[in-house]
Design a protein around this motif. Structure first.
Motif, PDB file in Angstrom:
ATOM      1  N   TRP A 107       4.645  44.389  34.671  1.00  0.00           N
ATOM      2  CA  TRP A 107       5.658  44.013  33.683  1.00  0.00           C
ATOM      3  C   TRP A 107       7.016  44.170  34.313  1.00  0.00           C
ATOM      4  O   TRP A 107       7.996  43.651  34.192  1.00  0.00           O
ATOM      5  CB  TRP A 107       5.400  44.744  32.404  1.00  0.00           C
ATOM      6  CG  TRP A 107       4.274  44.283  31.859  1.00  0.00           C
ATOM      7  CD1 TRP A 107       3.032  44.557  31.520  1.00  0.00           C
ATOM      8  CD2 TRP A 107       4.176  42.716  31.282  1.00  0.00           C
ATOM      9  NE1 TRP A 107       1.919  43.894  30.811  1.00  0.00           N
ATOM     10  CE2 TRP A 107       2.694  42.676  30.614  1.00  0.00           C
ATOM     11  CE3 TRP A 107       4.881  41.781  31.220  1.00  0.00           C
ATOM     12  CZ2 TRP A 107       2.116  41.466  30.385  1.00  0.00           C
ATOM     13  CZ3 TRP A 107       4.465  40.321  30.703  1.00  0.00           C
ATOM     14  CH2 TRP A 107       3.060  40.493  30.187  1.00  0.00           C
ATOM     15  N   PHE A 108       7.113  45.517  35.363  1.00  0.00           N
ATOM     16  CA  PHE A 108       8.471  45.840  35.472  1.00  0.00           C
ATOM     17  C   PHE A 108       8.718  44.512  36.659  1.00  0.00           C
ATOM     18  O   PHE A 108       9.801  43.991  36.937  1.00  0.00           O
ATOM     19  CB  PHE A 108       8.628  47.053  36.459  1.00  0.00           C
ATOM     20  CG  PHE A 108       8.723  48.104  35.546  1.00  0.00           C
ATOM     21  CD1 PHE A 108       9.339  48.234  34.306  1.00  0.00           C
ATOM     22  CD2 PHE A 108       7.978  49.285  35.800  1.00  0.00           C
ATOM     23  CE1 PHE A 108       9.527  48.938  33.359  1.00  0.00           C
ATOM     24  CE2 PHE A 108       8.000  50.434  34.838  1.00  0.00           C
ATOM     25  CZ  PHE A 108       8.958  50.296  33.578  1.00  0.00           C
ATOM     26  N   ASN A 109       7.545  44.277  37.453  1.00  0.00           N
ATOM     27  CA  ASN A 109       7.775  43.281  38.496  1.00  0.00           C
ATOM     28  C   ASN A 109       8.075  41.905  37.975  1.00  0.00           C
ATOM     29  O   ASN A 109       9.143  41.187  38.247  1.00  0.00           O
ATOM     30  CB  ASN A 109       6.415  43.183  39.345  1.00  0.00           C
ATOM     31  CG  ASN A 109       6.721  42.360  40.710  1.00  0.00           C
ATOM     32  OD1 ASN A 109       7.447  42.435  41.408  1.00  0.00           O
ATOM     33  ND2 ASN A 109       5.609  42.042  41.156  1.00  0.00           N
TER      34      ASN A 109
ATOM     35  N   ALA B 242      11.857  42.287  27.374  1.00  0.00           N
ATOM     36  CA  ALA B 242      10.884  42.667  26.581  1.00  0.00           C
ATOM     37  C   ALA B 242       9.674  42.904  27.645  1.00  0.00           C
ATOM     38  O   ALA B 242       8.755  43.978  27.685  1.00  0.00           O
ATOM     39  CB  ALA B 242      10.075  41.363  25.779  1.00  0.00           C
ATOM     40  N   GLN B 243       9.568  42.273  29.028  1.00  0.00           N
ATOM     41  CA  GLN B 243       8.779  42.640  30.139  1.00  0.00           C
ATOM     42  C   GLN B 243       8.944  44.025  30.498  1.00  0.00           C
ATOM     43  O   GLN B 243       8.052  44.860  30.577  1.00  0.00           O
ATOM     44  CB  GLN B 243       8.760  41.463  31.142  1.00  0.00           C
ATOM     45  CG  GLN B 243       8.250  40.152  30.492  1.00  0.00           C
ATOM     46  CD  GLN B 243       8.562  38.940  31.532  1.00  0.00           C
ATOM     47  OE1 GLN B 243       9.466  39.236  32.512  1.00  0.00           O
ATOM     48  NE2 GLN B 243       7.783  38.240  31.683  1.00  0.00           N
TER      49      GLN B 243
ATOM     50  N   TRP C 186       5.387  43.433  19.281  1.00  0.00           N
ATOM     51  CA  TRP C 186       6.000  42.290  19.583  1.00  0.00           C
ATOM     52  C   TRP C 186       6.495  42.319  20.911  1.00  0.00           C
ATOM     53  O   TRP C 186       6.902  41.326  21.506  1.00  0.00           O
ATOM     54  CB  TRP C 186       7.432  42.583  18.594  1.00  0.00           C
ATOM     55  CG  TRP C 186       6.784  42.330  17.173  1.00  0.00           C
ATOM     56  CD1 TRP C 186       6.837  43.342  16.161  1.00  0.00           C
ATOM     57  CD2 TRP C 186       6.565  41.179  16.490  1.00  0.00           C
ATOM     58  NE1 TRP C 186       6.405  42.667  15.031  1.00  0.00           N
ATOM     59  CE2 TRP C 186       6.371  41.537  15.316  1.00  0.00           C
ATOM     60  CE3 TRP C 186       6.746  39.789  16.860  1.00  0.00           C
ATOM     61  CZ2 TRP C 186       6.177  40.595  14.385  1.00  0.00           C
ATOM     62  CZ3 TRP C 186       6.123  39.006  16.024  1.00  0.00           C
ATOM     63  CH2 TRP C 186       5.812  39.647  14.805  1.00  0.00           C
ATOM     64  N   TYR C 187       6.652  43.447  21.739  1.00  0.00           N
ATOM     65  CA  TYR C 187       6.947  43.118  23.107  1.00  0.00           C
ATOM     66  C   TYR C 187       6.005  42.412  23.865  1.00  0.00           C
ATOM     67  O   TYR C 187       6.501  41.712  24.590  1.00  0.00           O
ATOM     68  CB  TYR C 187       6.899  44.664  23.780  1.00  0.00           C
ATOM     69  CG  TYR C 187       8.107  45.543  23.755  1.00  0.00           C
ATOM     70  CD1 TYR C 187       9.479  44.958  24.311  1.00  0.00           C
ATOM     71  CD2 TYR C 187       8.112  46.791  23.415  1.00  0.00           C
ATOM     72  CE1 TYR C 187      10.628  45.802  23.927  1.00  0.00           C
ATOM     73  CE2 TYR C 187       9.268  47.695  23.158  1.00  0.00           C
ATOM     74  CZ  TYR C 187      10.597  47.233  23.552  1.00  0.00           C
ATOM     75  OH  TYR C 187      11.611  47.874  23.567  1.00  0.00           O
ATOM     76  N   THR C 188       4.794  42.441  23.590  1.00  0.00           N
ATOM     77  CA  THR C 188       3.859  41.763  24.371  1.00  0.00           C
ATOM     78  C   THR C 188       4.027  40.153  24.134  1.00  0.00           C
ATOM     79  O   THR C 188       3.926  39.245  25.169  1.00  0.00           O
ATOM     80  CB  THR C 188       2.585  42.087  24.018  1.00  0.00           C
ATOM     81  OG1 THR C 188       2.241  43.395  24.254  1.00  0.00           O
ATOM     82  CG2 THR C 188       1.257  41.389  24.835  1.00  0.00           C
ATOM     83  N   LYS C 189       4.265  39.944  22.787  1.00  0.00           N
ATOM     84  CA  LYS C 189       4.469  38.458  22.688  1.00  0.00           C
ATOM     85  C   LYS C 189       5.740  37.851  23.137  1.00  0.00           C
ATOM     86  O   LYS C 189       5.679  36.886  23.768  1.00  0.00           O
ATOM     87  CB  LYS C 189       4.510  38.446  20.989  1.00  0.00           C
ATOM     88  CG  LYS C 189       3.218  38.264  20.088  1.00  0.00           C
ATOM     89  CD  LYS C 189       3.527  38.215  18.895  1.00  0.00           C
ATOM     90  CE  LYS C 189       1.947  37.977  18.290  1.00  0.00           C
ATOM     91  NZ  LYS C 189       1.130  36.984  18.718  1.00  0.00           N
ATOM     92  N   ALA C 190       6.781  38.440  23.201  1.00  0.00           N
ATOM     93  CA  ALA C 190       8.249  38.209  23.946  1.00  0.00           C
ATOM     94  C   ALA C 190       7.709  38.256  25.337  1.00  0.00           C
ATOM     95  O   ALA C 190       8.266  37.304  26.063  1.00  0.00           O
ATOM     96  CB  ALA C 190       9.182  39.242  23.371  1.00  0.00           C
ATOM     97  N   ALA C 191       7.327  39.207  25.973  1.00  0.00           N
ATOM     98  CA  ALA C 191       6.966  39.424  27.513  1.00  0.00           C
ATOM     99  C   ALA C 191       6.217  38.108  27.787  1.00  0.00           C
ATOM    100  O   ALA C 191       6.512  37.593  28.767  1.00  0.00           O
ATOM    101  CB  ALA C 191       6.353  40.631  27.662  1.00  0.00           C
ATOM    102  N   GLU C 192       5.212  37.646  27.150  1.00  0.00           N
ATOM    103  CA  GLU C 192       4.232  36.609  27.400  1.00  0.00           C
ATOM    104  C   GLU C 192       5.153  35.159  27.497  1.00  0.00           C
ATOM    105  O   GLU C 192       4.707  34.342  28.075  1.00  0.00           O
ATOM    106  CB  GLU C 192       3.033  36.495  26.516  1.00  0.00           C
ATOM    107  CG  GLU C 192       2.130  37.933  26.927  1.00  0.00           C
ATOM    108  CD  GLU C 192       0.932  37.570  25.870  1.00  0.00           C
ATOM    109  OE1 GLU C 192       1.019  37.156  24.870  1.00  0.00           O
ATOM    110  OE2 GLU C 192      -0.015  38.501  26.370  1.00  0.00           O
ATOM    111  N   GLN C 193       6.144  35.191  26.802  1.00  0.00           N
ATOM    112  CA  GLN C 193       6.883  34.231  26.662  1.00  0.00           C
ATOM    113  C   GLN C 193       8.223  34.221  27.729  1.00  0.00           C
ATOM    114  O   GLN C 193       8.866  33.218  27.601  1.00  0.00           O
ATOM    115  CB  GLN C 193       7.489  34.004  25.324  1.00  0.00           C
ATOM    116  CG  GLN C 193       6.716  33.690  24.244  1.00  0.00           C
ATOM    117  CD  GLN C 193       5.798  32.402  24.465  1.00  0.00           C
ATOM    118  OE1 GLN C 193       6.262  31.211  24.706  1.00  0.00           O
ATOM    119  NE2 GLN C 193       4.343  32.646  24.383  1.00  0.00           N
ATOM    120  N   GLY C 194       8.080  35.211  28.720  1.00  0.00           N
ATOM    121  CA  GLY C 194       9.147  35.184  29.655  1.00  0.00           C
ATOM    122  C   GLY C 194      10.406  35.953  29.463  1.00  0.00           C
ATOM    123  O   GLY C 194      11.168  35.787  30.086  1.00  0.00           O
ATOM    124  N   GLN C 195      10.443  36.616  28.344  1.00  0.00           N
ATOM    125  CA  GLN C 195      11.486  37.338  27.974  1.00  0.00           C
ATOM    126  C   GLN C 195      11.679  38.528  28.838  1.00  0.00           C
ATOM    127  O   GLN C 195      10.828  39.491  28.558  1.00  0.00           O
ATOM    128  CB  GLN C 195      11.607  37.715  26.640  1.00  0.00           C
ATOM    129  CG  GLN C 195      11.609  36.561  25.702  1.00  0.00           C
ATOM    130  CD  GLN C 195      12.786  35.521  25.846  1.00  0.00           C
ATOM    131  OE1 GLN C 195      14.134  36.207  25.894  1.00  0.00           O
ATOM    132  NE2 GLN C 195      12.474  34.437  25.876  1.00  0.00           N
TER     133      GLN C 195
END
Length: 85
Positions: free
Chosen positions: A37-39, A13-14, A1-10
């Motif tokens: 991802w931290f960046n 989650a990134q 789920w982290y990946t999906k949210a991170a890919e949406q700019g959250q």
């Protein structure tokens, strides 16, 4: 789920995904991917992302940092949603 949210700019989650890569929790440990991802989280205004990116750099070579920066740029070019809404 982290990946999906991170890919949406959250950004949280990134940062969470960065932490997973930094520690190897649920994924193979990878400082380059952690930096990416931290960046991105930091660029999206999440202070913890910037702090964690700065910490992970201490365990990376300059070539790894350069690679992470290049990969982050390419990822954003391919998916502008990474930069939040």
């Amino acid at each position: 789920w982290y990946t999906k949210a991170a890919e949406q700019g959250q950004a949280p989650a990134q940062s969470g995904l960065g932490y997973a890569y930094a520690t190897g929790e649920g994924v193979l440990q990878d400082n380059v991917r952690a930096h990416i991802w931290f960046n991105l989280a930091g660029a999206n205004g999440y202070e913890g992302g910037s702090k964690n990116r700065d910490m992970i750099v201490e365990d990376m070579t300059s070539d790894q940092v350069t690679e992470a920066q290049r990969m982050a740029r390419e990822m954003v070019e391919a998916n502008p949603k990474l930069m939040g809404e």
